[in-house]
Each structure stands twice: as structure tokens, then as C-alpha cells.
Design a protein around this motif. Structure first.
Motif, PDB file in Angstrom:
ATOM      1  N   GLY A   9      -7.795   5.528  -8.748  1.00 19.36           N
ATOM      2  CA  GLY A   9      -6.484   5.001  -8.533  1.00 19.36           C
ATOM      3  C   GLY A   9      -5.692   6.162  -7.741  1.00 19.36           C
ATOM      4  N   ALA A  34      -3.900   1.037  -5.922  1.00 20.72           N
ATOM      5  CA  ALA A  34      -3.055   0.461  -6.876  1.00 20.72           C
ATOM      6  C   ALA A  34      -3.827  -0.489  -7.646  1.00 20.72           C
ATOM      7  CB  ALA A  34      -1.600  -0.283  -6.061  1.00 20.72           C
ATOM      8  N   GLU A  35      -4.682  -1.168  -7.088  1.00 22.78           N
ATOM      9  CA  GLU A  35      -5.534  -2.147  -7.746  1.00 22.78           C
ATOM     10  C   GLU A  35      -6.339  -1.442  -8.797  1.00 22.78           C
ATOM     11  OE1 GLU A  35      -9.428  -5.015  -6.596  1.00 22.78           O
ATOM     12  OE2 GLU A  35      -7.860  -4.351  -5.038  1.00 22.78           O
ATOM     13  N   HIS A  36      -6.847  -0.333  -8.396  1.00 25.31           N
ATOM     14  CA  HIS A  36      -7.760   0.728  -9.425  1.00 25.31           C
ATOM     15  C   HIS A  36      -6.630   0.947 -10.665  1.00 25.31           C
ATOM     16  CE1 HIS A  36     -11.694   0.969  -7.873  1.00 25.31           C
ATOM     17  NE2 HIS A  36     -11.362   1.342  -6.534  1.00 25.31           N
ATOM     18  N   VAL A  61      -4.086  -0.494 -11.819  1.00 25.75           N
ATOM     19  CA  VAL A  61      -3.756  -1.912 -12.615  1.00 25.75           C
ATOM     20  C   VAL A  61      -4.884  -2.271 -13.379  1.00 25.75           C
ATOM     21  CG1 VAL A  61      -3.534  -4.483 -12.415  1.00 25.75           C
ATOM     22  CG2 VAL A  61      -2.403  -2.636 -11.057  1.00 25.75           C
ATOM     23  N   ARG A  62      -6.131  -1.886 -12.886  1.00 24.65           N
ATOM     24  CA  ARG A  62      -7.541  -2.120 -13.705  1.00 24.65           C
ATOM     25  C   ARG A  62      -7.622  -0.951 -14.805  1.00 24.65           C
ATOM     26  NH1 ARG A  62     -12.173  -2.570  -9.499  1.00 24.65           N
ATOM     27  NH2 ARG A  62     -10.874  -3.803  -7.955  1.00 24.65           N
ATOM     28  N   GLU A 115      -8.615   1.956 -14.109  1.00 23.94           N
ATOM     29  CA  GLU A 115      -9.120   2.938 -13.565  1.00 23.94           C
ATOM     30  C   GLU A 115      -8.105   4.240 -12.747  1.00 23.94           C
ATOM     31  OE1 GLU A 115     -11.776   1.022 -10.847  1.00 23.94           O
ATOM     32  OE2 GLU A 115     -12.731   0.128 -12.353  1.00 23.94           O
ATOM     33  N   LEU A 138      -2.968   0.196  -1.498  1.00 23.01           N
ATOM     34  CA  LEU A 138      -3.207  -1.067  -2.079  1.00 23.01           C
ATOM     35  C   LEU A 138      -4.594  -1.184  -3.055  1.00 23.01           C
ATOM     36  CD1 LEU A 138      -1.926  -3.866   0.369  1.00 23.01           C
ATOM     37  CD2 LEU A 138      -0.874  -2.973  -1.684  1.00 23.01           C
ATOM     38  N   PHE A 139      -5.507  -0.596  -2.359  1.00 24.17           N
ATOM     39  CA  PHE A 139      -6.863  -0.288  -3.252  1.00 24.17           C
ATOM     40  C   PHE A 139      -6.764   0.477  -4.387  1.00 24.17           C
ATOM     41  CE2 PHE A 139     -11.150   1.288  -3.353  1.00 24.17           C
ATOM     42  CZ  PHE A 139     -12.133   0.109  -3.796  1.00 24.17           C
TER      43      PHE A 139
END
Length: 80
Positions: A37, A26-28, A30-31, A33, A23-24
Motif C-alpha cells: 500500500g 489505498a485499497e491495500h 485498507v486490507r 497490507e 487508489l490501488f
């Protein structure tokens, strides 16, 4: 590939730790990065793959016992 209850619990434990890493990652992504990611997603996949496919010293006694029992005990299907 059949798994025993201890193998299933071990895999579940690894997945519990791998999901936050994924999830971390995936968050990168989406941002925007991409490199971090993809790196965190690869780490999460690697955690599960190592648990599933790499033989550790604690797995060896179970593997030896399984082969020994399989060689000594014949089932009815094997007799025919």
C-alpha cells in the motif's frame, strides 16, 4: 508558480494515471497490507512530483524562450 495551458494539461494527464495507482495503494492499506500500500502510494506521488519538478528535454526550449523574452522585453513595472 505560474503554469501555461500545456503544463496544466500535462499535469492533468499525469494525475489521471496516478489516481488509479493511489487508489490501488489505498485499497491495500485498507486490507492491512502496509508495504504494498505504501509502495503504490509512493509511486503515485512520485509520478506527480516528477512531472512537476523534473526538467525534461522537451521543457528546455520553452525555458530558454521565456528567459530570452524576459531579457529583451521590459514591462512598464520594470522601467520605474
Amino acid at each position: 508558480m505560474a503554469q501555461g495551458i500545456l503544463d496544466t494539461i500535462g499535469l492533468l494527464t499525469v494525475v489521471v494515471f496516478a489516481v488509479p495507482v493511489a487508489l490501488f495503494g489505498a485499497e491495500h492499506l485498507v486490507r492491512g497490507e502496509v508495504v504494498p500500500g505504501v509502495a503504490f502510494l509512493a509511486i503515485a506521488v512520485g509520478m506527480v512530483a516528477i512531472e512537476q519538478y523534473v526538467v525534461t528535454p522537451t521543457d528546455l526550449p520553452g525555458m530558454v524562450a521565456e528567459k530570452t523574452v524576459g531579457a529583451v522585453v521590459k514591462t512598464d513595472d520594470e522601467d520605474e
